[in-house]
Motif scaffolding. Structure first.
Motif, PDB file in Angstrom:
ATOM      1  N   GLU A 257       0.632   6.798  -6.859  1.00  0.00           N
ATOM      2  CA  GLU A 257      -0.520   7.663  -7.105  1.00  0.00           C
ATOM      3  C   GLU A 257      -0.091   9.130  -7.124  1.00  0.00           C
ATOM      4  O   GLU A 257      -0.483   9.907  -8.008  1.00  0.00           O
ATOM      5  N   LYS A 258       0.749   9.495  -6.165  1.00  0.00           N
ATOM      6  CA  LYS A 258       1.216  10.876  -6.074  1.00  0.00           C
ATOM      7  C   LYS A 258       2.046  11.259  -7.305  1.00  0.00           C
ATOM      8  O   LYS A 258       1.891  12.351  -7.862  1.00  0.00           O
TER       9      LYS A 258
ATOM     10  N   GLU B 290       0.616   4.416  -2.655  1.00  0.00           N
ATOM     11  CA  GLU B 290       0.466   5.841  -2.331  1.00  0.00           C
ATOM     12  C   GLU B 290       1.497   6.673  -3.099  1.00  0.00           C
ATOM     13  O   GLU B 290       1.183   7.736  -3.642  1.00  0.00           O
ATOM     14  N   GLN B 291       2.737   6.197  -3.141  1.00  0.00           N
ATOM     15  CA  GLN B 291       3.806   6.936  -3.819  1.00  0.00           C
ATOM     16  C   GLN B 291       3.553   7.014  -5.320  1.00  0.00           C
ATOM     17  O   GLN B 291       3.752   8.056  -5.956  1.00  0.00           O
TER      18      GLN B 291
ATOM     19  N   LEU C 219       0.811  -1.204   0.000  1.00  0.00           N
ATOM     20  CA  LEU C 219       0.000   0.000   0.000  1.00  0.00           C
ATOM     21  C   LEU C 219       0.852   1.265   0.000  1.00  0.00           C
ATOM     22  O   LEU C 219       0.511   2.255  -0.638  1.00  0.00           O
ATOM     23  N   VAL C 220       1.967   1.240   0.714  1.00  0.00           N
ATOM     24  CA  VAL C 220       2.806   2.438   0.775  1.00  0.00           C
ATOM     25  C   VAL C 220       3.385   2.761  -0.606  1.00  0.00           C
ATOM     26  O   VAL C 220       3.507   3.929  -0.992  1.00  0.00           O
TER      27      VAL C 220
ATOM     28  N   LYS D  12      -6.991   4.825  -7.884  1.00  0.00           N
ATOM     29  CA  LYS D  12      -6.435   3.800  -6.995  1.00  0.00           C
ATOM     30  C   LYS D  12      -7.557   2.853  -6.612  1.00  0.00           C
ATOM     31  O   LYS D  12      -8.539   3.251  -5.988  1.00  0.00           O
TER      32      LYS D  12
ATOM     33  N   MET E 128       4.737   7.283   8.316  1.00  0.00           N
ATOM     34  CA  MET E 128       5.079   8.430   7.479  1.00  0.00           C
ATOM     35  C   MET E 128       5.554   9.608   8.326  1.00  0.00           C
ATOM     36  O   MET E 128       6.463  10.344   7.932  1.00  0.00           O
TER      37      MET E 128
ATOM     38  N   SER F  19      -0.288  11.052 -10.760  1.00  0.00           N
ATOM     39  CA  SER F  19      -1.458  11.934 -10.820  1.00  0.00           C
ATOM     40  C   SER F  19      -1.119  13.324 -11.353  1.00  0.00           C
ATOM     41  O   SER F  19      -2.016  14.087 -11.729  1.00  0.00           O
TER      42      SER F  19
ATOM     43  N   ILE G 269       0.407   3.197   8.907  1.00  0.00           N
ATOM     44  CA  ILE G 269       0.995   3.993   7.833  1.00  0.00           C
ATOM     45  C   ILE G 269       1.153   5.458   8.220  1.00  0.00           C
ATOM     46  O   ILE G 269       2.200   6.072   7.967  1.00  0.00           O
ATOM     47  N   ASN G 270       0.147   6.042   8.841  1.00  0.00           N
ATOM     48  CA  ASN G 270       0.238   7.459   9.212  1.00  0.00           C
ATOM     49  C   ASN G 270       1.374   7.703  10.200  1.00  0.00           C
ATOM     50  O   ASN G 270       2.128   8.680  10.081  1.00  0.00           O
TER      51      ASN G 270
END
Length: 610
Positions: free
Chosen positions: A65-66, A62-63, A58-59, A76, A282, A69, A278-279
């Motif tokens: 997608e950023k 996220e990277q 998942l991490v 996603k 990060m 995009s 995850i939060n």
């Protein structure tokens, strides 16, 4: 966008790559900019087309997608997603096990499928097997299956789970040394210590690596953490910039013990693991990047998908048989940053002496049991330097006892420092590792090569071929396990093509075709090769010498096959045939051969009497 030299080269040659290959891996080091390259490939060649991007964490999702995009319409995929794929978006991001129905709908519509960290692809695993099968059966003819990774190799002996079953070839985009010269990466400076009291020889490695449940207590019992702290304390004060370090540990017990010791030095440190939310993860990594947390101790999360260019010390507290794990983790420290000139690699796990520097690692789409068995010798790479480059390449092990009661145990190259004194402790109390560890006790491939090319023509010249070449059935039927491997090598040398190959995929296509031919012969003759624990080169040497292990009948019949090939092929052809024959014999030894074989390239049932 200004692309780096290697990225522009791939963009320029991409039309040719997709013309020649349908499923391929783009290999480039950690930190080289593979995600940027993927975005540029999409922009230039697939804009407005349908694209699937897959990764395993998942991490990483996220990277990606950023990053993607910024220029593209990205979706996603959620776990509970339903409906048709590509509604109001062009790029579908997913892990390989999310929303199976949507992915099943997406694969035949996709123009490009990108797999991030492609060394994670398991062609026989639950997730990727289905996707690969769907792509092969229902994918568009013009669609392509593209992997991205720094380390295209899987640590497995399972022939149904090889990377070569998912990808045809490796496109080598850039190497670490070139990127260091260009300033994209920084130079690694290795500080390697051999921890004498870490005992690994008794651990069961049938899984392909040291089992963590047994490895971690051995680490804690040893002086490994003491070595790591001592080395780190010395190296951190030498840096011109603030020390920011990543520590790779085997499990949480090792990580907690390490964290306690780091904090005892007054150094700000924290732990991240796969179980860290995850939060929170990060947030901790952001504090690490800013330098507020100097030492980040990790268990299984920083080797992939983590980017902190300011990290200037890597500490390896994780002995492994995985070249991928070693390469990925060290590569995390090589990204360039303002004021950062080098990255210090403190290795107290003997991974440097086992695998070698990460900038020298070599990769293959095929592996087998022996591919990790060799790494049980924790001086494997050092031994190969002596064998490959001659006696002038000598590595020393410092045995000086230090005031802290540890042996220095630093490993360094002879003739590098004045009077060969140790660069760490300044003493000369070192031994030649090659001689001290008796690394030359067995036959190596270099010695076998010389013996083969010297011996075969001499023996063949004196043979009565009318006798020996008619005894193939008898030689095989009466052969023992050792003789079978010798005969398999000789038959492989006869069968395999000596023509040049342009790619690794072509090489293995040729080798596996010859292996399948040998398996067909053996199955039809009801001959079984029992799977062996290892591939022993001495069996081949003994056959060449008609020695104690390989009897005269089998030795002379095998040499008659090889000698006939010698007389009808050029030296270059024989060299190429020899190299492939070694690999084929090795595979037959560690996989075995029987009437129940069901391999991707050979099904015994097709050759049994009906």
């Amino acid at each position: 966008m200004d692309l780096r030299n290697w990225q522009q080269k791939i963009i320029d040659t991409f039309p040719l790559i997709i013309k020649q290959h349908r499923r391929f891996i783009l290999k480039a080091p950690t930190g080289a900019g593979k995600t940027v390259l993927a975005s540029e490939i999409i922009e230039k060649f697939y804009k407005g087309k349908k694209i699937i991007v897959l990764c395993h964490r998942l991490v990483l999702l996220e990277q990606l997608e950023k990053a993607l995009s910024k220029k593209h319409k990205v979706r996603k995929l959620a776990v509970s997603e339903t409906g048709s794929a590509f509604k109001n978006y062009d790029i579908l991001l997913s892990t390989n096990i999310r929303a199976k129905d949507v992915l099943t709908d997406a694969v035949p519509k996709a123009d490009l499928i990108i797999i991030d960290e492609a060394h994670r692809v398991s062609p026989n695993g639950r997730g990727y097997k289905r996707i690969i099968s769907d792509f092969d059966k229902r994918g568009k003819d013009e669609a392509r299956f593209m992997g991205l990774t720094a380390s295209p190799e899987r640590r497995t002996g399972d022939q149904r789970d090889q990377l070569s079953l998912a990808f045809e070839t490796i496109i080598d985009c850039a190497n670490i040394e070139d990127l260091i010269d260009e300033g994209v990466l920084v130079k690694p400076i290795y500080r390697s210590h051999f921890v004498h009291d870490l005992v690994l020889s008794d651990l069961d490695i049938s899984s392909g690596d040291f089992p963590v449940a047994k490895l971690s207590p051995a680490i804690i019992k040893s002086s490994m953490i003491d070595y790591a702290l001592w080395s780190y304390g010395e190296e951190r004060v030498k840096l011109k910039t603030k020390p920011i370090s990543a520590w790779f540990c085997a499990d949480i017990s090792v990580a907690e013990a390490t964290l306690e010791n780091i904090r005892s030095l007054g150094i700000e440190a924290a732990i991240v693991t796969a179980k860290t939310p995850i939060n929170e993860r990060m947030k901790l990594l952001a504090l690490h990047e800013s330098g507020e947390i100097e030492a980040m101790v990790s268990v299984g999360v920083l080797a992939e998908g983590w980017d902190n260019p300011y990290c200037n010390i890597i500490v390896h507290l994780r002995p492994t048989l995985s070249k991928v794990l070693w390469g990925q983790s060290v590569g995390r420290g090589l990204r360039s940053a303002p004021g950062k000139e080098t990255c210090v690699i403190i290795d107290v796990s003997s991974n440097w002496s086992t695998f070698g520097p990460v900038e020298k690692l070599e990769w293959s789409l095929w592996s087998h049991r022996r591919s990790y068995m060799q790494f049980m010798n924790r001086f494997n790479w050092i031994g190969k330097q002596q064998e490959d480059e001659g006696a002038d390449t000598v590595y020393l092990l410092c045995k000086n006892e230090l005031p802290n009661k540890l042996r220095c145990s630093n490993i360094y190259k002879k003739d590098t420092y004045e009077d060969d004194t140790c660069p760490i402790c300044g003493s000369y109390a070192a031994v030649d590792i090659y001689k001290d560890q008796k690394l030359d006790h067995g036959l190596n491939e270099h010695g076998l090569h010389k013996l083969f090319f010297d011996r075969v023509p001499k023996v063949f010249e004196e043979m009565d071929l009318s006798i020996w070449q008619s005894l193939g059935n008898t030689a095989w039927k009466n052969s023992n396990e050792k003789e079978q491997i010798f005969l398999a090598f000789c038959m492989a040398f006869q069968e395999v093509s000596g023509d040049p190959t342009q790619t690794e995929s072509d090489y293995w296509d040729v080798a596996l075709a010859a292996e399948a031919s040998i398996r067909t012969y053996l199955v039809k003759k009801s001959i079984q090769i029992v799977k062996q624990h290892d591939f022993n080169l001495s069996y081949l040497a003994d056959g060449m010498l008609v020695g104690k292990e390989i009897r005269t009948l089998q030795a002379h019949y095998g040499i008659s096959l090889c000698g006939t090939v010698f007389s009808t092929h050029s030296l270059d052809e024989n060299e190429r045939k020899y190299q492939k024959a070694i690999r084929i014999a090795e595979r037959l030894a560690v996989i075995g051969c029987s009437a129940s074989d069901n391999l991707p390239y050979f099904k015994a049932a097709d050759h049994l009497p009906r």
